[in-house]
Motif scaffolding. Structure first.
Motif, mmCIF file in Angstrom:
data_model
loop_
_atom_site.group_PDB
_atom_site.id
_atom_site.type_symbol
_atom_site.label_atom_id
_atom_site.label_comp_id
_atom_site.label_asym_id
_atom_site.label_seq_id
_atom_site.Cartn_x
_atom_site.Cartn_y
_atom_site.Cartn_z
ATOM 1 N N ILE A 34 0.993 -1.159 0.081
ATOM 2 C CA ILE A 34 0.070 0.248 -0.206
ATOM 3 C C ILE A 34 0.705 1.422 -0.120
ATOM 4 N N GLY A 35 0.286 2.487 -0.725
ATOM 5 C CA GLY A 35 0.830 3.601 -0.442
ATOM 6 C C GLY A 35 1.002 4.260 0.858
ATOM 7 N N SER A 36 1.613 5.310 1.034
ATOM 8 C CA SER A 36 1.961 5.640 2.464
ATOM 9 C C SER A 36 0.680 6.686 2.926
ATOM 10 N N GLU A 37 0.045 7.188 1.707
ATOM 11 C CA GLU A 37 -1.273 7.995 2.181
ATOM 12 C C GLU A 37 -2.423 6.958 2.873
ATOM 13 N N VAL A 38 -2.623 5.759 2.110
ATOM 14 C CA VAL A 38 -3.612 4.878 2.204
ATOM 15 C C VAL A 38 -3.065 4.235 3.694
ATOM 16 N N ALA A 39 -1.768 4.101 4.097
ATOM 17 C CA ALA A 39 -1.266 3.390 5.402
ATOM 18 C C ALA A 39 -1.615 4.445 6.460
ATOM 19 N N GLN A 40 -1.475 5.778 6.223
ATOM 20 C CA GLN A 40 -1.732 6.613 7.549
ATOM 21 C C GLN A 40 -3.188 6.868 7.355
ATOM 22 N N LYS A 41 -4.203 6.842 6.577
ATOM 23 C CA LYS A 41 -5.492 6.947 6.636
ATOM 24 C C LYS A 41 -6.158 5.726 7.425
ATOM 25 N N LEU A 42 -5.799 4.475 7.138
ATOM 26 C CA LEU A 42 -6.183 3.397 7.624
ATOM 27 C C LEU A 42 -5.749 3.140 8.920
ATOM 28 N N PHE A 43 -4.354 3.265 9.076
ATOM 29 C CA PHE A 43 -3.700 2.570 10.315
ATOM 30 C C PHE A 43 -3.206 3.603 11.410
ATOM 31 N N LYS A 44 -3.251 4.883 10.940
ATOM 32 C CA LYS A 44 -2.871 6.015 12.050
ATOM 33 C C LYS A 44 -1.582 5.651 12.470
ATOM 34 N N ASN A 45 -1.297 5.148 13.826
ATOM 35 C CA ASN A 45 0.069 5.147 14.160
ATOM 36 C C ASN A 45 0.232 3.569 14.609
ATOM 37 N N GLN A 46 -0.244 2.646 13.979
ATOM 38 C CA GLN A 46 -0.078 1.312 14.063
ATOM 39 C C GLN A 46 0.501 0.878 12.832
ATOM 40 N N SER A 47 1.276 -0.459 13.172
ATOM 41 C CA SER A 47 1.880 -0.984 11.781
ATOM 42 C C SER A 47 0.896 -1.606 10.963
ATOM 43 N N PRO A 48 0.946 -1.488 9.589
ATOM 44 C CA PRO A 48 0.082 -1.983 8.708
ATOM 45 C C PRO A 48 0.458 -3.487 8.316
ATOM 46 N N ILE A 49 1.712 -3.725 8.533
ATOM 47 C CA ILE A 49 2.343 -4.990 8.253
ATOM 48 C C ILE A 49 1.479 -6.259 8.733
ATOM 49 N N ASP A 50 1.182 -7.160 7.763
ATOM 50 C CA ASP A 50 0.418 -8.365 8.018
ATOM 51 C C ASP A 50 -1.107 -8.143 8.347
ATOM 52 N N GLN A 51 -1.571 -6.995 8.372
ATOM 53 C CA GLN A 51 -3.007 -6.733 8.751
ATOM 54 C C GLN A 51 -3.884 -7.162 7.490
ATOM 55 N N ILE A 52 -5.064 -7.285 7.748
ATOM 56 C CA ILE A 52 -5.790 -7.555 6.548
ATOM 57 C C ILE A 52 -6.776 -6.543 6.170
ATOM 58 N N ILE A 53 -6.871 -6.264 5.072
ATOM 59 C CA ILE A 53 -7.635 -5.002 4.760
ATOM 60 C C ILE A 53 -8.565 -5.422 3.606
ATOM 61 N N ASN A 54 -9.753 -4.603 3.482
ATOM 62 C CA ASN A 54 -10.726 -5.002 2.154
ATOM 63 C C ASN A 54 -10.347 -4.078 1.286
ATOM 64 N N VAL A 55 -10.019 -4.569 -0.047
ATOM 65 C CA VAL A 55 -9.900 -3.781 -1.235
ATOM 66 C C VAL A 55 -10.946 -3.978 -2.205
ATOM 67 N N GLY A 56 -11.889 -3.166 -2.345
ATOM 68 C CA GLY A 56 -13.181 -3.452 -3.171
ATOM 69 C C GLY A 56 -13.772 -4.754 -2.429
ATOM 70 N N ASN A 57 -13.891 -5.860 -3.282
ATOM 71 C CA ASN A 57 -14.497 -6.904 -2.598
ATOM 72 C C ASN A 57 -13.633 -8.047 -2.274
#
Length: 409
Positions: free
Chosen positions: A162-185
């Motif tokens: 993911i891009g930095s803007e997406v990471a900042q929007k969804l994860f705030k101050n936590q690490s995005p690595i190994d998290q599950i996200i919904n991209v479309g369907n």
């Protein structure tokens, strides 16, 4: 009389006619702000384009089913050929026997929403499919995590970068690595986060999600997408040879007869920028023409004001001549006054032009610049306009007969 005294006299005259001086300076400011604003915008966009293409690497070229599409004003739209299929792109990647690296990419969708827990983005996220060489081909770097490997790109694993803007929007101050996200369907595991690159010409890698190539094929919003092949050459010395090899190999894959032309486009990354810059020259000359026309009107207005000033100060000129001022001194006084009015208007115009140009550039995704060449050029134009506009009134003042001037009123 020294130049300092002439400057003091010019300032006194300007102060005594504030409204008239301000209106003239404003006309000059408008002319210069139009000129500097347009040229600043173009310089800023050009800088942004250069950075965007250089980040992709100067020693690379793309194979697409159509031209770059860069055109200003008129001109024919590039003719699209049949799409480059997923199978054709992978076959080319396997067969190209050169030192170059090949990357295959495709745009899956340009308007996806990405969600994580209670957070979600706007529906403007680009989903792009790439292979293991995709990040390098686009000049992208990882801030966290890892890249895709060959097996993952060919098996369509449910992972993403993911891009930095997406990471900042969804994860705030936590690490995005190994998290599950919904991209479309789709539900995807985040394996990497990119370094922020900013926006360039409307496209932002920070607002993108990159998925393995086969995964992009499966979720693509377009039923028949065309893939982009990027060939990264290790040295510019062998660029032409690699382009020749690539052309011959892709013609075989597309089954093009010897007598038929190519039904695909090969474009160097820097050639696209050069084409854009060449076509922008028309806008540059248009901006210069607009500025010159406005400055011509300003110079006429300034000349008129200086002629009025000479008439109003006829008696003053007579007194100065009677006490020893020669024609050269009188001429310098009025020329300096005209130049100072121009510089007042020019300073305001240059400042406004830089501000307007950079605001437009930032709105288009360009970068902020301070165009020193246009700043110095603008001041030089101000002096030139002042000399041209003030010379005739100054000459007229210097030729006044002191006896007749003293009797004037």
């Amino acid at each position: 009389m020294t130049y300092t005294e002439n400057v003091q006299l010019a300032l006194q005259s300007i102060t005594s006619n504030r409204l008239r001086t301000m209106l003239t300076a404003l006309i000059i400011a408008i002319g210069l702000s139009a000129l500097v604003g347009i040229l600043t915008t173009l310089d800023a966009v050009k800088k942004s384009m250069t950075e965007a293409f250089s980040s992709m690497g100067a020693n690379s070229f793309n194979i697409r089913n159509r031209g770059s599409g860069i055109r200003i004003g008129g001109g024919q739209r590039p003719k699209p050929f049949k799409v480059i299929r997923y199978e054709d792109a992978l076959t080319f990647k396997e067969r190209l026997n050169t030192p170059a690296k090949v990357a295959v990419s495709v745009m899956a969708t340009g308007g996806a929403t990405v969600k994580f827990s209670t957070e979600k983005t706007n529906p403007n996220i680009n989903i792009q499919g790439i292979d293991e060489n995709g990040l390098a081909s686009q000049g992208l770097e990882l801030a966290q995590g890892r890249n895709f490997n060959l097996t993952e790109t060919q098996s369509g694993s449910n992972i993403c970068i993911i891009g930095s803007e997406v990471a900042q929007k969804l994860f705030k101050n936590q690490s995005p690595i190994d998290q599950i996200i919904n991209v479309g369907n789709s539900r995807l595991k985040v394996v990497g986060v990119l370094v922020s690159k900013g926006q360039s010409m409307g496209f932002s890698g920070d607002r993108s999600v990159y998925v393995p190539l086969l995964k992009a094929k499966l979720i693509n919003a377009n039923a028949n997408p065309s893939y982009t092949i990027t060939v990264m050459v290790p040295s510019n010395d062998i660029m032409d040879n690699v382009i020749g090899e690539a052309t011959a190999e892709f013609r075989k894959i597309r089954k093009i007869r010897v007598t038929d032309p190519n039904n695909f486009e090969i474009t160097k990354s820097d050639a696209m920028a050069q084409t854009f810059f060449e076509q922008m020259q028309a806008i540059v000359w248009g901006g210069i023409a607009i500025g010159i026309i406005t400055l011509l009107g300003a110079s006429i207005a300034l000349m008129n004001i200086m002629l009025v000033s000479v008439t109003e100060r006829t008696r003053e000129i007579g007194i100065r001549k009677a006490i020893g001022a020669n024609p050269s001194v009188i001429r310098k006084q009025f020329l300096i006054e005209a130049i100072m009015i121009c510089l007042m208007g020019g300073t305001l115009g240059i400042f406004l032009g830089i501000a307007i140009g950079n605001l437009i550039s930032l709105g288009m995704g360009g970068s902020f610049i301070i165009p020193w060449q246009w700043i110095f050029g603008g001041f030089a134009v101000c002096v030139l306009v002042g000399i041209v506009s003030g010379y005739y009134p100054a000459k007229k003042a210097s030729k006044l007969d002191p006896v007749e001037a003293l009797r004037y009123e």
